[in-house]
Structures are given as structure tokens and as C-alpha cells.
Design a protein around this motif. Sequence first.
Motif, mmCIF file in Angstrom:
data_model
loop_
_atom_site.group_PDB
_atom_site.id
_atom_site.type_symbol
_atom_site.label_atom_id
_atom_site.label_comp_id
_atom_site.label_asym_id
_atom_site.label_seq_id
_atom_site.Cartn_x
_atom_site.Cartn_y
_atom_site.Cartn_z
ATOM 1 N N UNK A 179 32.076 52.614 -3.096
ATOM 2 C CA UNK A 179 32.255 51.329 -3.782
ATOM 3 C C UNK A 179 32.092 50.162 -2.820
ATOM 4 N N UNK A 180 32.489 50.381 -1.564
ATOM 5 C CA UNK A 180 32.336 49.334 -0.559
ATOM 6 C C UNK A 180 30.887 49.129 -0.144
ATOM 7 N N UNK A 181 30.057 50.123 -0.423
ATOM 8 C CA UNK A 181 28.648 50.028 -0.036
ATOM 9 C C UNK A 181 27.799 49.292 -1.070
ATOM 10 N N UNK A 182 28.341 49.117 -2.266
ATOM 11 C CA UNK A 182 27.546 48.497 -3.336
ATOM 12 C C UNK A 182 27.343 47.010 -3.090
ATOM 13 N N UNK A 183 26.254 46.490 -3.615
ATOM 14 C CA UNK A 183 25.939 45.068 -3.387
ATOM 15 C C UNK A 183 26.880 44.116 -4.121
ATOM 16 N N UNK A 184 27.430 44.538 -5.254
ATOM 17 C CA UNK A 184 28.278 43.643 -6.030
ATOM 18 C C UNK A 184 29.527 43.250 -5.243
ATOM 19 N N UNK A 185 29.699 41.979 -5.048
ATOM 20 C CA UNK A 185 30.897 41.479 -4.403
ATOM 21 C C UNK A 185 30.996 41.802 -2.934
ATOM 22 N N UNK A 186 29.871 42.096 -2.286
ATOM 23 C CA UNK A 186 29.903 42.397 -0.854
ATOM 24 C C UNK A 186 30.135 41.126 -0.049
ATOM 25 N N UNK A 187 31.097 41.201 0.869
ATOM 26 C CA UNK A 187 31.326 40.091 1.794
ATOM 27 C C UNK A 187 30.551 40.367 3.077
ATOM 28 N N UNK A 188 30.073 39.325 3.736
ATOM 29 C CA UNK A 188 29.315 39.548 4.989
ATOM 30 C C UNK A 188 30.158 40.267 6.031
ATOM 31 N N UNK A 189 29.530 41.143 6.794
ATOM 32 C CA UNK A 189 30.252 41.924 7.797
ATOM 33 C C UNK A 189 30.375 41.148 9.104
ATOM 34 N N UNK A 190 31.531 41.254 9.749
ATOM 35 C CA UNK A 190 31.817 40.430 10.928
ATOM 36 C C UNK A 190 31.084 40.871 12.191
ATOM 37 N N UNK A 191 30.565 42.092 12.205
ATOM 38 C CA UNK A 191 29.997 42.674 13.420
ATOM 39 C C UNK A 191 28.678 43.345 13.073
#
Lengths: 201, 201
Positions: A179-191
Motif C-alpha cells: 500500500x505504501x508503494x502505490x502512487x495514490x497519496x504518496x509523499x516525497x521520500x526524504x532520501x
Amino acid sequence: MPRADAVRNRRLLMDAAAAEFAENGMDVSITRIATRAGVGKGTVFRHFDTKEQLLAEVFSDRLEELVAVGRRLTEADDAEAALFEFMTTGVEIHVRDRSFCQAAAALSPSEASVRASRERVAEVADTLVDRAREAGAVRDDVTGLDIVLLLSAAAQAVLSIDEDPQGSLWQRYLALIIDGLRPQGAHPLPVPAPTLGRFTG
Amino acid sequence: MPRADAVRNRRLLMDAAAAEFAENGMDVSITRIATRAGVGKGTVFRHFDTKEQLLAEVFSDRLEELVAVGRRLTEADDAEAALFEFMTTGVEIHVRDRSFCQAAAALSPSEASVRASRERVAEVADTLVDRAREAGAVRDDVTGLDIVLLLSAAAQAVLSIDEDPQGSLWQRYLALIIDGLRPQGAHPLPVPAPTLGRFTG
DNA sequence: ACCTGAACACCGTTCAAGT
DNA sequence: ACCTGAACACCGTTCAAGT
């Protein structure tokens, strides 16, 4: 040009080691492995510099299974399903074998054979991720290596509370991670994404 | 009523063990720990049944740090930020200490002291999750224990490619996992949440 | 070349002897 | 009651002696 009994013994040792590691974890003694293979324990160190290297060799053999599965899935119709099946297989390989998670955690990442096959898994995973991304199934900031690390993480998460991880709890965490890999509602990754090469030195 | 030198030695041993485990991983010898504590190595086994138990005790001491942080965060204004800060601290504790991830993977989940403090972390995490859920920040099928397992997973994921996990790569996987915890686009989980009690027997 | 098992330096753990 | 270090059974690894 190696002698005939040497190649035979090497194979016997790999098989015996794989079986013993799987059944009893990575702390089984070299003596036990040698006995199972039907050779003297000195022979083990003629074929492998160290116990860790033997474990690494067995480990990367198992990883090649995952590479093979990944290659096949590369040609599947449903790119999204293919990626998730790849991850499922990856976790299953971790969970099936008593020593696999231990090895994933304990082996030095610089072991040559480990690095080599890890690179190959990451490569197949890259292809699967790219296809899944084109299908709109995964966010665009994840890489194949991310996938490999995350499926290993899902497997390890379970070990903390369950002695015998033959259960199905890992499916819960794999689903959460997916679920974290899906594009919906993805926040930019810090690293930024890691690369295997960065740590070679 | 224990003797004065006994309680003193126990404390010296815990401190020495914590330091040695942190610096050199969980494979440091008992002799080394005893020497650092300034006692004979027989004394170690008077205070701890086994090396694993000593490791477990040190491990759960560290976990209590996380419990303390969690308690404080329980009263924070922003429930979402509080949960994520809790998880960040949890991963940092894993990553700071050379032995912590090894211990998390290698320790038998049935070790009494480990179970006890794991239960307390899960309890604080439950509170934090509940508050975050009320704020609409996390999906409603995750529990505190899920959080604890997942933050451990994020820490372990990094170990597979980086010898020295002092870096910041773990932030990447923590962020990915946190995205999976959000209610937006959450798919139902295939397996119910675990409980610690289930594995006691 | 390769195999072998005795030998070595270590480890975690036990325990008789000390206080 | 507690501490101590010698003793024990084991481990991974080495290596001289065999074929």
C-alpha cells in the motif's frame, strides 16, 4: 581443471549445508555439515574459505531462485500483479528457510557472492517495477533495490514475535508495504534511492 | 535481600555489556564484558543464566527508552506528528546500537524480559495509534504492535546493503512504510493483527 | 590435487575452592 | 551469599601426513 571427486564433494557440501542451515539455522556446526555430506571437516575449508562464505554461497543460490521467478514474471500480462507476486515469492523464500532471514541480517554485504546475486535480483526487480509503474501501479520514486530491501524487511518483521514464521502474518506486512508503494497519496521520500555500488569502496 | 557487592556487580555488568554490545555487536565474548566490568567471568553467570539472557536484559533496557519517549508523546498536540516521531525514535534506537538489530532478530521472542518490555512498547504505541487514527492520520486496521514490528523492519531493511547503518537511508523506508499506514487508498489487510499473548503457550 | 583428522585457540558454561 | 578462575565440552580454522 578440478578433479572429479572435488567437484562432487563441493556439490555434496552445498546440498548438505543448504539442508542443515534450513533445518537448524545458521549456527549448525561445520562438523555436522561435513558429516551429512560424508566428507571430513577439513574438506569444507578446502572448498570455502570460511563458514560465512559457505553460508553466503547457499544464500545466493536461494536468491537465484527469486531471480528465476522474476525473469518469468517479466513477461506476465498484468504488470501490477507480477510485481506483487514477485514480492510474495521473495518473502516466502525468506520464511521457508530457518536460516535465510538470519543470513540476510548477519552476512556482510560485501561478501562477493551475496553482492553478485543481490545485484541480479535488483536488476529483475527494476524491470518489474518499471513495468508496474507504466501501468500506474506504483509510485515513481521507488527502485528495484527498494523492492528487494522491503520484501526482506516484511519477512524480518515477523520474526520478532513468532518463533516459527511458517505462519501467514508476513502477508499482513507485505500488504501494508505494498500500500505504501502505490502512487495514490504518496509523499516525497526524504532520501534518494540506494545503489549497490555505493558501498563497494 | 541481596548483598551490597552483588547489586553493584550486577549494575557494573549491565553497563559493561551495554557498551560492549553497542560497540562490537552481540558476539563479544563474556570474558571481555567481565573484564570491562572488573569482575571474574564466573560472576556473569551468577547474575544471568545465560549470555542470551544478558543480551535480552540489555535489549529491553533500551526498549524502555522508547517506552519513555512514547509516554511523553502521548500528550503532544499533533497526534499524527507524535506517532511518526515515535517511529523515528524507534528506528534511531535500532540504528544507533551495533547489536540492537542483531538482538531483535536473534533473541527468542519468549525471553521473559523481552516479552515484558515489548508488551509495554506495544501498549504506548497503541495509545499513539489510537490518537493518530482519531485525527484521521492512519488507517483503522493497524495496531500498536504493528507499528513496533514495522519500525523494526525499516531498521533491518537497511542492514542488508550497508555495513555501517549510521546513515540516513532508513528514513527512506520509514517514510515509505508511513505512507502505507495512511488511510488514503488503504486496501484491506489479508491477515488479522497479531497479539503478543498468542505465542506464549 | 585433494582429502583427512589431530591439533590449536577460542568460546560459553560449570563448579570446587575460597572469602 | 557471593566471587573466582581452573576445568569442560564445544566451536571454527589450520596443517602435517596421507593417497
